[in-house]
Design an enzyme around this catalytic site. Structure first.
Site, PDB file in Angstrom:
ATOM      1  N   CYS A  78       0.835  -1.210   0.000  1.00 51.81           N
ATOM      2  CA  CYS A  78       0.000   0.000   0.000  1.00 51.81           C
ATOM      3  C   CYS A  78       0.869   1.260   0.000  1.00 51.81           C
ATOM      4  O   CYS A  78       1.620   1.473  -0.939  1.00 51.81           O
ATOM      5  CB  CYS A  78      -0.988  -0.052   1.173  1.00 51.81           C
ATOM      6  SG  CYS A  78      -2.343   1.128   1.016  1.00 51.81           S
ATOM      7  N   HIS A 178      -3.756  -5.056  -0.123  1.00 52.93           N
ATOM      8  CA  HIS A 178      -3.346  -5.566   1.190  1.00 52.93           C
ATOM      9  C   HIS A 178      -3.380  -7.093   1.205  1.00 52.93           C
ATOM     10  O   HIS A 178      -4.433  -7.673   1.460  1.00 52.93           O
ATOM     11  CB  HIS A 178      -4.274  -5.026   2.270  1.00 52.93           C
ATOM     12  CG  HIS A 178      -4.083  -3.570   2.528  1.00 52.93           C
ATOM     13  ND1 HIS A 178      -3.189  -3.097   3.462  1.00 52.93           N
ATOM     14  CD2 HIS A 178      -4.630  -2.484   1.951  1.00 52.93           C
ATOM     15  CE1 HIS A 178      -3.212  -1.777   3.452  1.00 52.93           C
ATOM     16  NE2 HIS A 178      -4.071  -1.374   2.541  1.00 52.93           N
ATOM     17  N   GLU A 180      -2.344  -8.987   3.441  1.00 52.49           N
ATOM     18  CA  GLU A 180      -2.665  -9.437   4.811  1.00 52.49           C
ATOM     19  C   GLU A 180      -4.162  -9.405   5.077  1.00 52.49           C
ATOM     20  O   GLU A 180      -4.633  -9.953   6.070  1.00 52.49           O
ATOM     21  CB  GLU A 180      -1.897  -8.601   5.840  1.00 52.49           C
ATOM     22  CG  GLU A 180      -2.441  -7.203   6.109  1.00 52.49           C
ATOM     23  CD  GLU A 180      -2.056  -6.154   5.067  1.00 52.49           C
ATOM     24  OE1 GLU A 180      -1.551  -6.524   3.983  1.00 52.49           O
ATOM     25  OE2 GLU A 180      -2.272  -4.959   5.338  1.00 52.49           O
TER      26      GLU A 180
END
Lengths: 203, 259
Positions: A78, A178, A180
């Site tokens: 990001c 993202h 994650e």
């Protein structure tokens, strides 16, 4: 050891938990020495580019991050991807780390396209190491995007713009989305990052 | 292309997920973490948890639950209820939630939106609002009034004006939960959702009333929502996210089909 760089740009809990879910030892650190000593470096980030650059400077991390980005497996996420470029038009114009060629711009306001882009978007990819593939969907949250550049290995479309979803330069891989927060696909990408041997011959 | 999001909503009361109609007659549905895993594995694009009794009981939100959810699932989730200070927000964010949802508290103290946005970024601050249809067009020109405290109190504030103000203050997303439609499973309140979606330039989430895939399609196509919250029809097992998405996909709505 994986070092997750903490430069006070957003919440690192999710990134830390994702590596934990993979069973990887990862430490969150603001120490240039720990970043230099790490085998792999994760450079996350959420927020504004100007404040993030100021934080990197005041923590004495600029050189350590630049060096890690060109010498070892490195994962930008990001804002952590955007900061690797040369310049952002955010906050009236900010000079960035300049590890990658290109600029970061704000999405234009187009009717029907809200800014920030929030949600799952599909990518088109051509990554030589297969971290990401065409048709995969990842979770994005951003108002600014990196223009297409020679290091772009994945793109996505929003607000009438075809933007950089991921970049690669040697052992450096960075993504706008993202991993994650991108479910099983995101974990697959993080596993690729952890497992792919470095072309520099380092582990 | 950006996909429209389907967001299961879990109302948590005393550590258990419950569901009632208009905040009444709550039924026990299960463990929040187990349900989060099931929905995440089942194709949810995001989740939202409301600690529905925290606010009324004047206690902070259950952080242990937030941490456990964050440790277990890998999709974004928002948390609301019992968040009254910047310190509360910080605890929720550090526990691993992606977003904080503020509702009644923001009506009493709008600056909490600005403070939260400054500290954590606009994308972290979700404004939840509970509008109800009103005849009082003098105070509420849009015809919709904001209620607070679980629909119990009428604020006299116009819903569209409040949405615009919240975005100016820094809200990064707005959940429009219609009091009139909540729990009815007879469709989203498309008029107020569309009024707000057209009034602000941040994503708008339709909430309250989802009964079938067509309702969700209408929220996207007619009300221009970017995401839809679904609760009862999933919790009771009447349908699955897969079935909803298959129907939406067949209808030409862009949704995430693999997970």
């Amino acid at each position: 050891m994986i070092a997750i760089v903490d430069y006070h740009a957003g919440n690192l809990t999710s990134v830390r938990l994702a590596f934990q879910a993979l069973g990887c030892a990862a430490s969150v650190t603001s120490s240039p020495d720990e970043i230099r000593a790490a085998d792999r470096v994760v450079f996350p980030g959420v927020g504004a580019a100007y404040a993030a650059m100021e934080n990197l400077r005041s923590l004495g991390l600029v050189e350590a991050v630049r060096e890690a980005a060109v010498t070892k497996p490195f994962l930008g996420i990001c804002l952590g991807m955007q900061i690797l470029f040369e310049h952002s038009e955010e906050d009236g114009g900010v000079n960035l780390l300049g590890v990658l060629p290109g600029r970061v711009r704000r999405f234009p306001n187009v009717p029907g396209c809200k800014v920030p882009e929030i949600g799952w978007n599909e990518i088109e990819a051509n990554d030589p190491r297969g971290f990401v593939r065409t048709y995969e969907e990842y979770y994005f949250v951003h108002s600014y995007y990196a223009e297409l550049n020679p290091c772009t290995v994945a793109t996505a479309g929003y607000s009438g713009v075809n933007f950089t979803a991921a970049v690669r330069k040697g052992d450096l891989f960075a993504c706008q989305f993202h991993p994650e927060k991108s479910g099983k696909l995101g974990l697959k990408l993080l596993r690729c990052f952890v497992q792919t041997p470095s072309t520099e011959g380092r582990s | 292309m950006l996909k429209k999001r389907i967001i299961p909503c879990l109302d948590v009361r005393g550590g258990r997920v419950t569901k009632g109609v208009r905040f009444q007659n709550n039924v026990d549905l299960g463990d929040p973490v187990e349900m989060a895993v099931a929905y995440s594995d089942g194709g949810a694009d995001e989740l939202v948890f409301y600690d529905i009794t925290a606010s009324a009981e004047h206690r902070p939100i259950d952080i242990g639950m937030v941490s456990e959810v964050a440790r277990t699932i890998r999709i974004p989730f928002a948390v609301g209820g019992g968040i009254s200070t910047l310190a509360d927000m910080e605890r929720v964010i550090l526990a691993g939630a992606e977003k904080i949802s503020v509702n009644s508290l923001a009506v009493q103290n709008p600056q909490v939106i600005a403070e939260g946005a400054r500290e954590f970024g606009n994308q972290c601050i979700v404004l939840g609002m509970d509008p109800v249809q009103t005849e009082d067009h003098t105070r509420c020109p849009s015809g919709y009034e904001i209620t607070t405290r679980g629909f119990r109190e009428h604020s006299g504030i116009d819903a569209v004006e409040w949405a615009k103000r919240a975005v100016e203050l820094g809200a990064g997303e707005i959940v429009v939960n219609s009091v009139d439609a909540d729990g009815t499973q007879s469709g989203f309140e498309l008029t107020v959702t569309r009024l707000i979606a057209e009034a602000v330039d941040v994503p708008v989430v339709a909430s309250g009333g989802a009964g079938c895939a067509e309702h969700i399609r209408d929220a996207f196509r007619i009300a221009h929502a970017d995401a839809a919250i679904v609760a009862g029809i999933l919790h009771t097992g009447r349908t699955t996210i897969r079935q909803l998405k298959d129907a939406l996909h067949a209808d030409g709505i862009p949704v995430r089909m693999t997970w």
